[in-house]
Design a protein around this motif. Structure first.
Motif, PDB file in Angstrom:
ATOM      1  N   LEU A 260       0.831  -1.200   0.000  1.00 16.46           N
ATOM      2  CA  LEU A 260       0.000   0.000   0.000  1.00 16.46           C
ATOM      3  C   LEU A 260       0.865   1.248   0.000  1.00 16.46           C
ATOM      4  N   VAL A 264       0.931   4.316  -2.714  1.00 19.85           N
ATOM      5  CA  VAL A 264       0.862   5.740  -2.356  1.00 19.85           C
ATOM      6  C   VAL A 264       1.932   6.511  -3.106  1.00 19.85           C
ATOM      7  N   ASP A 278      -4.713  10.532   1.774  1.00 14.24           N
ATOM      8  CA  ASP A 278      -5.741   9.794   2.513  1.00 14.24           C
ATOM      9  C   ASP A 278      -5.337   8.345   2.723  1.00 14.24           C
ATOM     10  N   ILE A 279      -4.847   7.720   1.648  1.00 15.44           N
ATOM     11  CA  ILE A 279      -4.433   6.314   1.772  1.00 15.44           C
ATOM     12  C   ILE A 279      -3.251   6.189   2.721  1.00 15.44           C
ATOM     13  N   GLU A 280      -2.335   7.152   2.648  1.00 11.22           N
ATOM     14  CA  GLU A 280      -1.168   7.109   3.538  1.00 11.22           C
ATOM     15  C   GLU A 280      -1.585   7.214   4.999  1.00 11.22           C
ATOM     16  N   GLY A 283      -3.013   3.930   6.003  1.00 13.11           N
ATOM     17  CA  GLY A 283      -1.936   2.962   6.125  1.00 13.11           C
ATOM     18  C   GLY A 283      -1.137   3.145   7.399  1.00 13.11           C
TER      19      GLY A 283
END
Length: 451
Positions: A260, A264, A278-280, A283
């Protein structure tokens, strides 16, 4: 002893049983004593009765004459409590001087010659008398007159002797009750000693000083010890399996999280910074949860297996500071280490690194110019401080709640939660206060140590 404790119940029950038993024994002994005294008086009356009969004769006109009265001087003393009376068939009445002008009112009784009957009746001055009477037939003067002879004694002597005996007996039984109560307390203490040994054994197990209860116990306690040891063995196996599952799960998530992070980076390269951020964030939160579960899986059960482990504090602090100093957030900070080289902490090195690493990371995140780590002295407390803006006193308890953060500088709010979980396994605690440097002072110390 606490109210409701087994020791108190046994001692109280034993004392109550002793008091009941001694009370019954005292009553029984008093009754037996009274009967013994009464029998003694009855024997004395029989002696006086024989003496009186031996001294009775028949006069020239057939009248009854007491030629030789009983020798006891109380018969001559008015109302002395010892009396005799001779009643002839013709109505003639002879009596001792002690009766004065009174008469013993004997009950109607059919007496056979030679038989002795015992009565209790009221006598002079409303006293209770014990009376021995006998019917005899005399010979002399050409006639054979009959007579009813009675000797009486005041039962007040019996009552007084019984009261005196009761007082002496009460003192003796009271001392006996005290001795028996002390003996009961000692006996209960000795009887409950195996349970106290079990309590200490369980405390040692909880503190990590041993892994099971000793088998050398009395036969009555042996089944309990075997069941507890079996429970501990089952629990240890379950903990080990849980640690394995948690570790497997955490390690299994590490690879997807790494992938993931790569996604990113690619998103940022393609210009999708908002989505990448947002994903970071998600994560990082997942990574913190994984780190926490790894830390808990590692520390759970370790303290019991290795209760005597210690870690040199100063070398570990220098290694952590050296690592943090190379991060971008700490390049502008100065670190102070005020720890003696001989200081030791009762932690596994990895667990202590987890605790101090999280505390130092928090300090670096909020410090302006300085971070200080100190302690490891006589009270074993370790302090991590910074010169940041600090936290209001009312908000300090909130920081220690799992998942709560008071700033927006990254993280999932689990760092201090991990610290508290690791410390709890070692029976230590974390407290936050205001630092003299201006920021927050995080202190870890054993439970019960005053700071």
């Amino acid at each position: 002893m606490k109210p409701g404790s087994l020791r108190l119940r046994l001692i109280a029950g034993g004392i109550v049983a002793i008091l009941i038993a001694l009370s019954i024994a005292g009553l029984g002994l008093t009754v037996l004593f009274q009967r013994h005294v009464t029998r003694t008086l009855t024997d004395d009356l029989d002696v006086h009765l024989r003496q009186l009969i031996a001294g009775i004769d028949v006069g020239p006109q057939g009248e009854l004459v007491v030629t030789r009265p009983p020798a006891d001087p109380r018969f001559a003393d008015p109302l002395s409590g010892l009396y005799w009376q001779v009643e002839g068939a013709s109505g003639q009445l002879l009596r001792s001087r002690s009766l004065w002008d009174m008469t013993l009112k004997l009950p109607p009784d059919a007496l056979s010659p030679g038989d002795t009957h015992i009565h209790e009746l009221w006598g002079p001055a409303h006293t209770r008398l014990l009376v021995a009477e006998r019917s005899i037939v005399l010979s002399g003067g050409g006639r054979n007159p009959s007579a009813r002879i009675a000797v009486a004694v005041d039962l007040g002597r019996v009552a007084a002797a019984t009261v005196a005996f009761g007082k002496d007996l009460a003192i003796a039984l009271g001392l006996l009750a005290l001795v028996l109560a002390i003996a009961t307390s000692i006996q209960v203490g000795l009887g409950l000693r195996p349970l106290d040994s079990l309590r200490r054994g369980i405390a040692d197990i909880r503190a990590g000083r041993r892994s099971d209860l000793p088998a050398a116990v009395p036969a009555e306690v042996q089944p309990l010890v075997e069941e507890v040891n079996a429970l501990l063995e089952a629990q240890a196996g379950e903990i080990e399996r849980s640690r394995g599952r948690a570790a497997d799960l955490a390690h299994g998530l590490k690879t997807p999280l790494a992938a993931l992070a790569s996604d990113v980076a690619r998103l940022r390269e393609s210009g999708q910074d908002a989505v990448a951020s947002d994903i970071e964030a998600v994560g990082e939160a997942m990574s913190r949860h994984v780190d926490r579960e790894l830390a808990l899986a590692r520390v759970r059960g370790r303290v019991r297996l290795r209760p005597d482990v210690f870690t040199a504090l100063a070398p570990l602090a220098r290694a952590l500071v050296a690592t943090l100093s190379r991060t971008p957030a700490a390049q502008h900070l100065s670190f102070e280490i005020d720890i003696a080289d001989t200081a030791m902490a009762p932690f596994d090195r990895t667990d202590l690194a987890e605790v101090l690493g999280n505390l130092l990371e928090n300090a670096v995140r909020h410090a302006r110019t300085r971070v200080r780590i100190s302690g490891g002295g006589d009270n074993a407390a370790i302090h991590v401080e910074d010169d940041g803006a600090g936290i209001a006193e009312s908000e300090l308890p909130l920081v220690l709640e799992r998942g709560v953060r008071l700033d927006e500088r990254g993280g999932a709010g689990l760092g201090l939660s991990i610290v508290q979980d690791v410390l709890a396994a070692y029976n230590w605690r974390l407290t936050l206060t205001r630092s003299a440097l201006g920021g927050v002072k995080a202190t870890i110390a054993p439970e019960g140590v005053k700071l």
